[in-house]
Design an enzyme around this catalytic site. Structure first.
Site: not given
Lengths: 371, 422
Positions: B142, B176, B178, B273, B276, B399
């Site tokens: 979150a 948002f 997930s 990092d 991604r 992301e």
């Protein structure tokens, strides 16, 4: 196992060639472009790097190093990063030497390869592209038809680098018209040994100005069958040539694209507008970021196709896509490099307008470089 | 050495995952797209069993993404490590199957990635063992709030230390998230909540906290209705005097006095990092699903795509399909490079952003093109191509949007700080 890290030898080669590009090629590039030629002493210096000779087997007078298309792509990128035209000029002998090395008969290797191992630059060239609108490598108008122990060669070619100086030509012509790539063969021709080969006037192209290119015509040239690249091999030789040249051109687009990116990036950091460098505006910075992504993407696609060549696998699709991708992206990159320099980009003192003119040519270039 | 060959193990696992998702995801794709928020419970349980039994090697690491240096060294010292590489290759297959269902699968997820990137060995041990329990578990994350998205430094959720009880008290609202509901309501799990311990400290004050399922004061208030990835729950959550143990703060408690030294915030970036490349893999997986379907339909219709047609004969369709294929390949190679660097322990901030930016863009374009090529068929919900397009779009957003990636790349290649390039 997946790895995109060049080995030590490749890194060393890259460093050497990039030094050469920085210290020799780039210093001369502007003059060469303006004068429309590359001086002989510069070509000689390039020859002395021994790139082609090192790949030729010891039995033919070379250094006998194991040839690799991946290494070749790294070399092409490092030199075209210096200057595209000069790189093509320096590497032009490979357009004949490499296909003979790969596809030639033993006799052809013994006869021709030692000629590429002397101290002096061996002017040699390839005649593939034809002067018509919808040129297609698989549907050549130039024909070589068998008559007894000879082939009779007829047709017109263009974009033939260094044709005036070249002693050896590799000419591609349809031997079995109508069946595509498999019906095309290469012929090794010594200029002095043949009648009917005419070097026409030097071409004036949009780009590649420093590279002297010519239209060449062949009318009823009688070529002995022993001059057919690969002897009795049916098909294949031309496909291999095309694949290797496409990989090389993709690597060249990467090299020139990287040069364009770096030049405009450095400019954008120095050029001040409204009180700060233009690079600190997203409109400019984002263009640079996208250019950087595509330079790397082009390189990886070229390497993948080259890697397939080295493994002896069919790479037709990969080589085609790598070149196609590279020709699209290098144009985008070169265009943006001009755009970033603005009015200055349009001035010939900066190399970016040349990058753009050269970049536009990649859709037309075929067979002008080899790995 | 330059090598494009997947290791035998990766190849085999890739094939395995491919046939698994083909037979178990694809038949459910439409149902769990149409019936948003319906839980594919059977699938989740069977996958949980598979993962527990080690039946799908690599799947667990897929969402984790972090390095796993400790504990594994002694066993196989010489074996080349390609955990992240394998992870992204498998993620591509999973998302080729179905993006929504793939996201709904149990596993460490983003929260796990944050734990891996910023947690202490004790925290990793304690938190990660949940995933081998009897109940499927999720690690949610979150960060986003109604008032802050890409600018994660503007987080306003607070964490205050109650010195008497030695607990952190969280207060704030997150959106948002997930897997927020699966992690905290339906199944087992935790949420990594990013909150500020000192609003005056700005970015330096932002820290990650683990809030485990069942913690009083944590509530899911709503599930978003989305354009795509509908099988994945995207929760809005509130934290009201939500008390968590002191050692549920991930990483250092210190607030760096120098505002440039933003340790806590670096944790966010470190997490990104690592994750991604996985989002890039998702984008590529979805795009390839659309591309494959287009090729399959064209094949059936007897439309041949030539590699090298002369320009006067090249069709627009051929040009589009070749562009799709080449850009997919380009994105994938950039991704493999970024993941491979992570495996070697190299910093891949630039390369990860390049992969994410490119893949996000390619995913969007390729799937949109696929709908266009197939015309009314592509636009119809009779086949999945339109769903692929809807699913693909999120990869250019979450992301770190494509634009944020470009910002990271540009700063990197220009050598600019955040101040020099805003």
């Amino acid at each position: 196992m997946i790895s995109f890290e060049p080995d030590d030898e490749q890194k060393m080669l890259k460093d050497t060639l990039e030094n050469f590009s920085t210290n020799v090629v780039r210093k001369a590039a502007h003059d060469c472009e303006e004068k429309g030629e590359v001086p002989a002493d510069l070509v000689k210096k390039g020859w002395e790097l021994g790139l082609i000779m090192s790949n030729i087997p010891e039995t033919c007078g070379g250094a006998g190093m194991k040839r690799s298309a991946v290494t070749g792509a790294i070399a092409v990128e490092a030199l075209t990063w210096g200057d595209l035209s000069i790189a093509m000029n320096i590497l032009s002998p490979s357009l004949v030497a490499y296909p003979i090395l790969e596809s030639g008969t033993e006799e052809q290797k013994q006869k021709y390869l030692p000629q590429f191992c002397s101290e002096n630059f061996k002017p040699a060239t390839v005649a593939l592209v034809e002067p018509r609108m919808f040129f297609d490598a698989s549907q050549l108008s130039t024909k070589a038809l068998r008559e007894g122990d000879e082939y009779i060669l007829n047709g017109d070619k263009c974009l033939v680098p260094l044709a005036e100086k070249a002693e050896l030509f590799l000419v591609f012509a349809a031997t079995t018209p109508g069946i595509g790539l498999a019906g095309v063969d290469g012929f090794i021709i010594a200029k002095d040994d043949v009648y009917g080969l005419e070097i026409k006037e030097k071409e004036k192209n949009m780009g590649l100005k420093a590279l002297e290119t010519f239209e060449v015509s062949f009318s009823d040239c009688h070529i002995p069958i022993a001059s057919k690249l690969g002897g009795d091999e049916k098909g294949g030789t031309f496909t291999r040539f095309l694949n290797r040249s496409r990989v090389a051109l993709a690597a060249a687009a990467t090299g020139m694209g990287r040069a364009a990116l770096e030049y405009s990036l450095n400019y954008a950091k120095e050029r001040v507008a409204f009180g700060e460098p233009i690079a600190s505006r997203q409109a400019i910075a984002f263009m640079l970021a996208e250019m950087a992504i595509e330079v790397d993407a082009m390189r990886l696609l070229a390497w993948e196709a080259a890697w397939k060549i080295d493994r002896g696998e069919d790479c037709g699709k990969e080589a085609y896509l790598a070149k196609k991708y590279a020709q699209d992206m290098v144009l985008m990159i070169a265009d943006r490099s001009v755009q970033i320099l603005g009015g200055h980009g349009y001035i010939r003192e900066h190399p970016v307008e040349m990058y753009l003119r050269n970049a536009r040519g990649f859709t037309t270039f075929e067979g002008l470089l080899m790995v | 050495m330059i090598d494009f060959e997947l290791s035998a193990g990766t190849k085999m696992t890739k094939k395995l995952i491919h046939s698994f998702v083909e037979s178990s995801f694809r038949p459910l794709s439409r149902e769990f797209d149409e019936e948003e928020h319906k839980d594919p419970a059977d699938l989740i349980h069977s996958i949980h069993e598979l993962m527990k039994g080690g039946g799908m090697t690599g799947m667990g690491s897929m969402a984790g993404g972090g390095d796993e240096k400790e504990g594994k060294k002694e066993n196989k010292p010489k074996k080349p490590k390609e955990q992240n590489l394998m992870g992204v290759i498998l993620a591509e297959e999973l998302f080729w199957g179905d993006a929504g269902l793939a996201l709904a699968m149990p596993g460490p997820g983003l929260g796990g990635a944050a734990v891996q990137a910023t947690g202490t060995p004790e925290q990793k041990e304690r938190i990660m063992k949940r995933f081998s329990g009897d109940v499927p578990a999720y690690g949610a994350m979150a960060i986003t709030e109604p008032g802050c998205g890409s600018d994660t430094s503007a987080v306003s959720t607070t964490a205050a230390l109650d010195k008497k009880t030695n607990e952190w008290i969280l207060n704030g609202e997150k959106i948002f998230v997930s897997m927020g509901k699966r992690a905290t309501v339906i199944y087992d799990g935790f949420v990594v909540v990013w909150a500020t311990v000192d609003r005056k400290a700005g970015r330096a004050g932002i820290k990650p906290f683990i809030v485990e399922k069942g913690t009083p004061g944590m509530k899911v208030t709503k599930l978003e209705h989305k354009m795509g990835i509908r099988a994945s729950d995207t929760a809005a959550m509130v934290f009201e005097d939500c008390r968590i143990p002191y050692n549920n703060i991930l990483g250092s408690v210190e607030v760096a006095s120098d505002k440039e030294k933003t340790e806590g915030f670096k944790g966010v970036m470190k997490t990104f990092d690592a994750t991604r490349p996985f989002v890039a893999a998702m984008a590529i997986g979805v795009a390839r699903a659309a591309y494959d379907m287009v090729r399959e339909i064209l094949d059936k219709e007897g439309v041949r795509i030539r590699y090298g047609a002369p320009i006067d004969q090249l069709t627009v369709l051929e040009r589009d399909v070749l562009d799709m294929e080449a850009s997919l390949k380009a994105a994938r190679l950039l991704l493999w490079r970024a993941a491979g660097m992570l495996d070697k322990g190299e910093r891949n901030n630039l390369e990860a952003s390049m992969a994410k930016a490119k893949a996000g863009m390619v995913g969007t374009k390729v799937t949109q093109k696929a709908v266009e090529i197939l015309g009314p068929l592509g636009y119809s919900r009779k086949i999945l191509v339109e769903k692929f397009m809807r699913d693909a779009k999120i990869n250019d957003i979450f992301e770190g949007t494509g634009q944020i990636q470009l910002l990271v790349i540009a700063r990197n290649i220009l050598g600019y700080t955040r101040k020099e390039l805003k």
